[in-house]
Design a protein around this motif. Structure first.
Motif: not given
Length: 215
Positions: A60-74
């Protein structure tokens, strides 16, 4: 398909997550939109993902487009027992479609995805699949993270041979830790003698990224 790099290691607790975070930061510093996936994590207890949460914070620090990503998403698949997925899943088949969906979603917002494995190359995932097989499944380049303590020659060469035997393009990075001062005396001379390029995670992450990206 976006560029995919699969981070594996000679064993567990070698430094895959640490190295993965450095890769994310280095590639992001080059203007690339980075993503991260840990297909399977074991040892997830009471909703706490030890590796997944570290990776989530970093990406999230590296890619602002992933700010809404959840841990289950990765981390699309998780188990509570800290064991090989084959054991932790009670010998159940892995849902590869779930992993594929998570990766496809990530790649919508990424130029490059770092995929972190679990344990070493021959950790069993299910009845038919070892961790090494996931690298080919993802059509990824591999980064083998190895250690710098006594025994690293054997561990490094065995794992590298396994990758070579399966014709998997890869690079090797040495994760030297405090207390590994003996590496230069007990292991490095052999690697030097055979012309083996010793790249260290902390010192050479830029070169490691160059090698991986161009494979």
């Amino acid at each position: 398909m976006k560029k995919r790099i699969f981070v594996t290691a000679t064993n567990t607790d070698i430094g895959k997550t640490y190295t993965t975070k450095l890769l994310l930061k280095e590639f992001a510093s080059r203007g690339l939109k980075v993503g991260v996936l840990k297909p399977i994590e074991t040892g997830v207890i009471d909703g706490v993902f030890p590796d997944g949460e570290e990776l989530l914070e970093c990406v999230k620090e590296c890619n602002s487009q992933l700010n809404n990503l959840s841990v289950e998403g990765i981390v699309p698949i998780s188990y509570s027992l800290p064991a090989a997925p084959f054991i932790a899943s009670n010998n159940q088949d892995i849902d590869y479609q779930k992993i594929d969906r998570a990766l496809q979603k990530l790649e919508e917002s990424c130029d490059i995805v770092i995929i972190e494995g679990a344990g070493g190359l021959y950790v069993p995932i299910d009845r038919r699949t070892m961790m090494i097989d996931l690298i080919s499944y993802f059509q990824a380049t591999a980064l083998l993270v190895t250690h710098c303590s006594l025994g690293c020659i054997n561990d490094t060469l065995l794992s590298s041979k396994a990758l070579l035997d399966k014709k998997i393009p890869h690079a090797i990075a040495f994760n030297c830790r405090a207390g590994d001062e003996s590496f230069e005396k007990i292991s490095a001379p052999y690697f030097s003698e055979i012309g083996f390029d010793v790249l260290k995670v902390d010192e050479n992450i830029d070169t490691i990224c160059d090698v991986l990206y161009n494979q």
